[in-house]
Scaffold this motif. Structure first.
Motif, PDB file in Angstrom:
ATOM      1  N   LEU A  14       4.164  -0.677 -11.635  1.00 58.57           N
ATOM      2  CA  LEU A  14       4.343  -1.554 -10.491  1.00 58.57           C
ATOM      3  C   LEU A  14       3.871  -2.964 -10.806  1.00 58.57           C
ATOM      4  N   SER A  15       4.717  -3.948 -10.512  1.00 59.27           N
ATOM      5  CA  SER A  15       4.353  -5.337 -10.771  1.00 59.27           C
ATOM      6  C   SER A  15       5.214  -6.241  -9.907  1.00 59.27           C
ATOM      7  N   LYS A  16       4.838  -7.509  -9.841  1.00 61.67           N
ATOM      8  CA  LYS A  16       5.614  -8.479  -9.082  1.00 61.67           C
ATOM      9  C   LYS A  16       6.801  -8.928  -9.917  1.00 61.67           C
ATOM     10  N   THR A  17       7.967  -9.060  -9.276  1.00 67.16           N
ATOM     11  CA  THR A  17       9.163  -9.562  -9.942  1.00 67.16           C
ATOM     12  C   THR A  17       9.744 -10.700  -9.110  1.00 67.16           C
ATOM     13  N   PHE A  18      10.764 -11.345  -9.642  1.00 62.93           N
ATOM     14  CA  PHE A  18      11.358 -12.449  -8.873  1.00 62.93           C
ATOM     15  C   PHE A  18      12.115 -11.956  -7.648  1.00 62.93           C
ATOM     16  N   TRP A  19      12.453 -10.653  -7.610  1.00 65.06           N
ATOM     17  CA  TRP A  19      13.189 -10.128  -6.444  1.00 65.06           C
ATOM     18  C   TRP A  19      12.322  -9.271  -5.527  1.00 65.06           C
ATOM     19  N   SER A  20      11.093  -8.960  -5.954  1.00 61.94           N
ATOM     20  CA  SER A  20      10.255  -8.091  -5.143  1.00 61.94           C
ATOM     21  C   SER A  20       8.783  -8.397  -5.391  1.00 61.94           C
ATOM     22  N   PRO A  21       7.955  -8.377  -4.328  1.00 57.07           N
ATOM     23  CA  PRO A  21       6.514  -8.568  -4.529  1.00 57.07           C
ATOM     24  C   PRO A  21       5.869  -7.389  -5.261  1.00 57.07           C
ATOM     25  N   LEU A  22       6.528  -6.214  -5.257  1.00 54.60           N
ATOM     26  CA  LEU A  22       5.998  -5.060  -5.972  1.00 54.60           C
ATOM     27  C   LEU A  22       7.157  -4.121  -6.302  1.00 54.60           C
ATOM     28  N   TYR A  23       7.335  -3.846  -7.598  1.00 52.78           N
ATOM     29  CA  TYR A  23       8.481  -3.060  -8.054  1.00 52.78           C
ATOM     30  C   TYR A  23       8.074  -2.260  -9.293  1.00 52.78           C
ATOM     31  N   GLY A  24       8.526  -1.005  -9.332  1.00 57.17           N
ATOM     32  CA  GLY A  24       8.266  -0.193 -10.510  1.00 57.17           C
ATOM     33  C   GLY A  24       9.294   0.914 -10.650  1.00 57.17           C
ATOM     34  N   MET A  25       9.363   1.515 -11.833  1.00 58.64           N
ATOM     35  CA  MET A  25      10.287   2.608 -12.099  1.00 58.64           C
ATOM     36  C   MET A  25       9.516   3.812 -12.617  1.00 58.64           C
ATOM     37  N   VAL A  26       9.883   4.977 -12.086  1.00 56.79           N
ATOM     38  CA  VAL A  26       9.204   6.207 -12.461  1.00 56.79           C
ATOM     39  C   VAL A  26      10.225   7.329 -12.523  1.00 56.79           C
ATOM     40  N   THR A  27      10.027   8.247 -13.455  1.00 58.80           N
ATOM     41  CA  THR A  27      10.829   9.471 -13.528  1.00 58.80           C
ATOM     42  C   THR A  27       9.919  10.625 -13.144  1.00 58.80           C
ATOM     43  N   ASP A  28      10.281  11.350 -12.059  1.00 60.15           N
ATOM     44  CA  ASP A  28       9.399  12.414 -11.596  1.00 60.15           C
ATOM     45  C   ASP A  28       9.487  13.637 -12.518  1.00 60.15           C
ATOM     46  N   ASP A  80       0.827  -1.208   0.000  1.00 58.98           N
ATOM     47  CA  ASP A  80       0.000   0.000   0.000  1.00 58.98           C
ATOM     48  C   ASP A  80       0.860   1.257   0.000  1.00 58.98           C
ATOM     49  N   SER A  81       1.881   1.288   0.880  1.00 59.03           N
ATOM     50  CA  SER A  81       2.748   2.462   0.936  1.00 59.03           C
ATOM     51  C   SER A  81       3.565   2.595  -0.337  1.00 59.03           C
ATOM     52  N   CYS A  82       3.959   1.472  -0.906  1.00 62.80           N
ATOM     53  CA  CYS A  82       4.720   1.487  -2.156  1.00 62.80           C
ATOM     54  C   CYS A  82       3.876   2.076  -3.285  1.00 62.80           C
ATOM     55  N   THR A  83       2.633   1.643  -3.370  1.00 67.40           N
ATOM     56  CA  THR A  83       1.745   2.143  -4.420  1.00 67.40           C
ATOM     57  C   THR A  83       1.480   3.635  -4.247  1.00 67.40           C
ATOM     58  N   GLY A  84       1.249   4.079  -3.010  1.00 67.79           N
ATOM     59  CA  GLY A  84       0.972   5.492  -2.766  1.00 67.79           C
ATOM     60  C   GLY A  84       2.139   6.376  -3.141  1.00 67.79           C
ATOM     61  N   VAL A  85       3.357   6.001  -2.737  1.00 68.07           N
ATOM     62  CA  VAL A  85       4.536   6.799  -3.060  1.00 68.07           C
ATOM     63  C   VAL A  85       4.809   6.782  -4.557  1.00 68.07           C
ATOM     64  N   PHE A  86       4.667   5.625  -5.181  1.00 65.68           N
ATOM     65  CA  PHE A  86       4.896   5.512  -6.628  1.00 65.68           C
ATOM     66  C   PHE A  86       3.969   6.454  -7.390  1.00 65.68           C
ATOM     67  N   ASN A  87       2.692   6.449  -7.029  1.00 67.80           N
ATOM     68  CA  ASN A  87       1.731   7.315  -7.713  1.00 67.80           C
ATOM     69  C   ASN A  87       2.017   8.792  -7.455  1.00 67.80           C
ATOM     70  N   SER A  88       2.467   9.115  -6.245  1.00 70.05           N
ATOM     71  CA  SER A  88       2.800  10.511  -5.943  1.00 70.05           C
ATOM     72  C   SER A  88       3.991  10.972  -6.772  1.00 70.05           C
ATOM     73  N   LEU A  89       5.007  10.132  -6.888  1.00 69.32           N
ATOM     74  CA  LEU A  89       6.179  10.499  -7.687  1.00 69.32           C
ATOM     75  C   LEU A  89       5.839  10.614  -9.166  1.00 69.32           C
ATOM     76  N   ALA A  90       4.833   9.881  -9.609  1.00 74.93           N
ATOM     77  CA  ALA A  90       4.467   9.888 -11.026  1.00 74.93           C
ATOM     78  C   ALA A  90       3.657  11.119 -11.426  1.00 74.93           C
ATOM     79  N   GLU A  91       3.155  11.883 -10.440  1.00 70.95           N
ATOM     80  CA  GLU A  91       2.349  13.064 -10.770  1.00 70.95           C
ATOM     81  C   GLU A  91       3.186  14.071 -11.553  1.00 70.95           C
ATOM     82  N   GLY A  92       2.803  14.318 -12.785  1.00 67.14           N
ATOM     83  CA  GLY A  92       3.536  15.239 -13.639  1.00 67.14           C
ATOM     84  C   GLY A  92       4.781  14.637 -14.250  1.00 67.14           C
ATOM     85  N   GLY A  93       5.063  13.359 -13.887  1.00 69.55           N
ATOM     86  CA  GLY A  93       6.252  12.696 -14.406  1.00 69.55           C
ATOM     87  C   GLY A  93       5.906  11.616 -15.404  1.00 69.55           C
ATOM     88  N   LYS A  94       6.714  10.546 -15.412  1.00 69.69           N
ATOM     89  CA  LYS A  94       6.529   9.497 -16.418  1.00 69.69           C
ATOM     90  C   LYS A  94       6.778   8.139 -15.770  1.00 69.69           C
TER      91      LYS A  94
END
Length: 283
Positions: free
Chosen positions: A252-266, A233-247
């Protein structure tokens, strides 16, 4: 010249009697003088030998003996490490020390060996070079590393954004026109006089340093900041906040090293990897 200043144990220190408030305050002032003079490098008090152990080396044997140890006059109750010009200077500083014990006491001054003292046994300098590397490694263990971000004139805006998106707190901020040293002529782009010269920001457990830089040409290339959060939940909230006005570069998705991982450029061009840490495993 490096010296160890050794506070010898006494019956009261070996009995575990703690110093009075007056002595603690006097020692605090004395240590402050040593620090201001650039002499003191470190120092600490030691608990009684009853809490210690002694290891005797006898050939291949290692014999461990529990404290306390009987030879009180040969034991150490505390020490300083000093950098002084001479033994005479060390003596003068020791004479200014408050009596560290309730009874009569002794302070011993011992000079450290330097690698030059072993030159005859190290003619090719290999041991000295190895010791230099070890000292550098020890120094790095106490070092800190922090990213320094240049926002090309948008630092104030970025700080407000990170306060909202990440709960960032600004520990220190100085503008170019507040600097005690005048900015060299021609260094700043016109209109940057009131821009942020330096700011120290805390984001979670990470210290980030930032500035507007000297012009509007800064870019963020070749790196990302990896941000780990405790829950999805906290990961999703921060990710969406950083994505505001960014790209969003990777949703966010599950990977073999993390249950939730994504990349964003603010919106300031700073790249982030936002994730929930996965379970650690040993291979």
């Amino acid at each position: 010249m490096r010296v160890m200043v050794i506070v010898k144990a006494s019956p009261s220190s070996e009995a575990g009697e703690l110093p009075s408030t007056e002595l603690l305050e006097a020692m605090g002032k004395y240590n402050e003088e040593l620090v201001k003079a650039g002499i003191m490098k470190s120092g600490d008090g030691l608990k009684p030998s009853s809490t210690g152990l002694r290891v005797r080396f006898r050939g291949n044997e290692r014999i461990v003996t529990d404290g306390p140890f009987a030879e009180t006059s040969e034991l150490i109750a505390g020490y300083w490490l000093w950098e002084v010009a001479s033994m005479d200077e060390a003596v003068e500083w020791v004479k200014r020390c408050p009596n560290p014990m309730r009874e009569e006491s002794d302070i011993e001054i011992r000079q450290f060996y330097e690698m030059d003292d072993f030159a005859a046994s190290d003619p090719d300098g290999k041991v000295a070079a190895h010791e230099d590397k070890l000292r550098a490694s020890v120094a790095m263990q106490d070092s800190t590393l922090a990213p320094y971000l240049f926002f090309a004139g948008r630092c104030d805006e970025a700080l407000e954004f990170y306060k909202h998106a990440l709960g960032a707190t600004v520990a220190m901020l100085m503008r170019f026109n507040e600097s005690p040293d005048a900015t060299p002529e021609g260094m700043l782009q016109k209109g940057f006089e009131n821009k942020v010269m330096h700011a120290t920001v805390q984001i979670g457990k990470l210290t980030v340093m930032c500035s507007d830089g000297c012009n509007d040409k800064s870019t963020f290339d070749g790196f990302r900041l990896a941000l780990s959060l405790p829950s999805e939940d906290s990961c999703t909230g921060v990710f969406n906040s950083l994505a505001e006005g960014g790209k969003i570069d990777m949703p966010l998705s599950k990977t073999f090293w993390s249950p939730l991982y994504g990349m964003v450029t603010d919106k300031f061009g700073v790249g982030w990897m936002v994730m929930v840490p996965g379970e650690q495993s040993c291979v």
